[in-house]
Design a protein around this motif. Structure first.
Motif, mmCIF file in Angstrom:
data_model
loop_
_atom_site.group_PDB
_atom_site.id
_atom_site.type_symbol
_atom_site.label_atom_id
_atom_site.label_comp_id
_atom_site.label_asym_id
_atom_site.label_seq_id
_atom_site.Cartn_x
_atom_site.Cartn_y
_atom_site.Cartn_z
ATOM 1 N N TRP A 261 4.224 20.305 1.289
ATOM 2 C CA TRP A 261 3.253 20.066 0.214
ATOM 3 C C TRP A 261 3.291 18.598 -0.204
ATOM 4 N N LEU A 262 4.492 18.050 -0.378
ATOM 5 C CA LEU A 262 4.629 16.643 -0.754
ATOM 6 C C LEU A 262 4.101 15.718 0.345
ATOM 7 N N HIS A 263 4.404 16.046 1.604
ATOM 8 C CA HIS A 263 3.883 15.248 2.722
ATOM 9 C C HIS A 263 2.363 15.164 2.646
ATOM 10 N N ARG A 264 1.741 16.304 2.441
ATOM 11 C CA ARG A 264 0.282 16.326 2.407
ATOM 12 C C ARG A 264 -0.253 15.458 1.267
ATOM 13 N N ILE A 265 0.369 15.547 0.111
ATOM 14 C CA ILE A 265 -0.065 14.749 -1.039
ATOM 15 C C ILE A 265 0.109 13.257 -0.746
ATOM 16 N N ILE A 266 1.250 12.883 -0.179
ATOM 17 C CA ILE A 266 1.518 11.476 0.115
ATOM 18 C C ILE A 266 0.562 10.963 1.193
ATOM 19 N N VAL A 267 0.357 11.724 2.251
ATOM 20 C CA VAL A 267 -0.576 11.301 3.308
ATOM 21 C C VAL A 267 -1.978 11.147 2.729
ATOM 22 N N ASN A 268 -2.405 12.092 1.895
ATOM 23 C CA ASN A 268 -3.727 11.976 1.273
ATOM 24 C C ASN A 268 -3.818 10.744 0.377
ATOM 25 N N ALA A 269 -2.741 10.447 -0.363
ATOM 26 C CA ALA A 269 -2.727 9.249 -1.208
ATOM 27 C C ALA A 269 -2.822 7.994 -0.333
ATOM 28 N N CYS A 270 -2.153 8.007 0.804
ATOM 29 C CA CYS A 270 -2.232 6.878 1.745
ATOM 30 C C CYS A 270 -3.657 6.710 2.263
ATOM 31 N N LEU A 271 -4.251 7.814 2.680
ATOM 32 C CA LEU A 271 -5.612 7.748 3.211
ATOM 33 C C LEU A 271 -6.589 7.274 2.147
ATOM 34 N N ASP A 272 -6.394 7.714 0.909
ATOM 35 C CA ASP A 272 -7.246 7.242 -0.191
ATOM 36 C C ASP A 272 -7.107 5.734 -0.369
ATOM 37 N N LEU B 278 0.836 -1.208 0.000
ATOM 38 C CA LEU B 278 0.000 0.000 0.000
ATOM 39 C C LEU B 278 0.864 1.249 0.000
ATOM 40 N N ALA B 279 1.938 1.224 0.770
ATOM 41 C CA ALA B 279 2.837 2.380 0.835
ATOM 42 C C ALA B 279 3.452 2.656 -0.531
ATOM 43 N N ALA B 280 3.906 1.607 -1.200
ATOM 44 C CA ALA B 280 4.508 1.786 -2.531
ATOM 45 C C ALA B 280 3.498 2.373 -3.509
ATOM 46 N N ASP B 281 2.277 1.856 -3.477
ATOM 47 C CA ASP B 281 1.232 2.383 -4.357
ATOM 48 C C ASP B 281 0.913 3.837 -4.028
ATOM 49 N N ALA B 282 0.849 4.142 -2.737
ATOM 50 C CA ALA B 282 0.522 5.509 -2.319
ATOM 51 C C ALA B 282 1.630 6.485 -2.708
ATOM 52 N N VAL B 283 2.880 6.072 -2.566
ATOM 53 C CA VAL B 283 3.990 6.949 -2.970
ATOM 54 C C VAL B 283 3.927 7.195 -4.471
ATOM 55 N N GLN B 284 3.673 6.141 -5.233
ATOM 56 C CA GLN B 284 3.551 6.305 -6.680
ATOM 57 C C GLN B 284 2.391 7.238 -7.019
ATOM 58 N N ASP B 285 1.230 6.989 -6.418
ATOM 59 C CA ASP B 285 0.064 7.857 -6.657
ATOM 60 C C ASP B 285 0.375 9.297 -6.276
ATOM 61 N N GLY B 286 1.007 9.466 -5.121
ATOM 62 C CA GLY B 286 1.296 10.805 -4.629
ATOM 63 C C GLY B 286 2.255 11.567 -5.532
ATOM 64 N N PHE B 287 3.324 10.923 -5.947
ATOM 65 C CA PHE B 287 4.276 11.621 -6.809
ATOM 66 C C PHE B 287 3.688 11.903 -8.199
ATOM 67 N N ILE B 288 2.859 11.001 -8.702
ATOM 68 C CA ILE B 288 2.181 11.280 -9.979
ATOM 69 C C ILE B 288 1.265 12.484 -9.819
ATOM 70 N N SER B 289 0.534 12.517 -8.714
ATOM 71 C CA SER B 289 -0.347 13.651 -8.448
ATOM 72 C C SER B 289 0.452 14.949 -8.327
ATOM 73 N N ALA B 290 1.568 14.901 -7.597
ATOM 74 C CA ALA B 290 2.411 16.098 -7.457
ATOM 75 C C ALA B 290 2.968 16.536 -8.805
ATOM 76 N N PHE B 291 3.371 15.592 -9.620
ATOM 77 C CA PHE B 291 3.888 15.892 -10.959
ATOM 78 C C PHE B 291 2.832 16.626 -11.787
ATOM 79 N N ARG B 292 1.620 16.091 -11.748
ATOM 80 C CA ARG B 292 0.532 16.661 -12.558
ATOM 81 C C ARG B 292 0.006 17.984 -12.006
ATOM 82 N N ARG B 293 0.039 18.135 -10.665
ATOM 83 C CA ARG B 293 -0.550 19.318 -10.047
ATOM 84 C C ARG B 293 0.488 20.287 -9.502
ATOM 85 N N ALA B 294 1.678 20.240 -10.028
ATOM 86 C CA ALA B 294 2.754 21.098 -9.522
ATOM 87 C C ALA B 294 2.378 22.576 -9.569
ATOM 88 N N ASP B 295 1.572 22.947 -10.546
ATOM 89 C CA ASP B 295 1.178 24.358 -10.653
ATOM 90 C C ASP B 295 0.215 24.773 -9.542
#
Length: 187
Positions: free
Chosen positions: A76-87, A48-65
């Motif tokens: 900012w990255l922490h928040r994205i990763i934690v949210n990906a984990c919670l999802d 789950l952690a690996a999937d969440a990190v992947q999801d989070g970094f993809i989200s950060a990549f796409r939403r960097a703006d």
């Protein structure tokens, strides 16, 4: 062009938004291990952690703006990763258990490993809000203000969750090991 390794996180994120193909890769390289640790402590499951990190970094990549600059990039990255984990956690059954460890047969287990396993098990038994606050503040070393930003709550909420979580952990560890249990604190 400046070497990406020589730029700070904000510069790298801005360069990524401007089209620099190497900038986000450098951000990932710098922060992947710390984000993995946050994800693993949040989900308590390596897959789950690996999937969440992947999801989070993809989200950060796409939403960097969407980065407004009122916090550090790592916050900012922490928040994205934690949210990906919670999802990810919301998508599974809430009855995930920690794996069983047979420590009696292991002669090479150091005392600190046993302590870590005990703390990990105890963390799995406290409420999610307390676990997340303790993970960010006590284990990842984030200031209370940054942890509050990551979790989207007030600083006072983080402080109270940490206090309640520490008390709950102490009680769980005391229940398991008796009143004399005092784990060594490692640097």
């Amino acid at each position: 062009m400046t070497d990406p390794a020589e730029r700070n996180d904000r510069e790298l994120l801005a360069a990524h938004c401007a089209g620099d193909p190497d900038a986000f890769g450098e951000l990932f390289r710098r922060h992947k291990d710390r984000m993995w640790a946050v994800a693993l402590r949040t989900t308590r499951d390596p897959e789950l952690a690996a999937d969440a990190v992947q999801d989070g970094f993809i989200s950060a990549f796409r939403r960097a703006d969407s980065f407004r600059g009122d916090a550090q990039v790592t916050t900012w990255l922490h928040r994205i990763i934690v949210n990906a984990c919670l999802d990810r956690l919301r998508r599974i059954k809430p009855t995930s258990e920690l794996p069983e460890y047979d420590l009696a047969d292991r002669h090479d287990v150091h005392g600190s490993t046993v302590v870590r396993l005990d703390v990990q098990e105890a963390l799995g038994k406290i409420p999610e809000g307390q676990r997340l606050a303790l993970t960010l503040v006590d284990m990842q070393g984030l200031p209370v203000s940054e942890a509050a930003q990551v979790l989207g709550v007030a600083e006072g909420t983080i402080k109270s969750r940490c206090a309640r979580g520490r008390a709950a952990l102490a009680e769980l560890l005391r229940d398991k090991h008796g009143d004399g249990y005092a784990p060594a604190v490692e640097d």
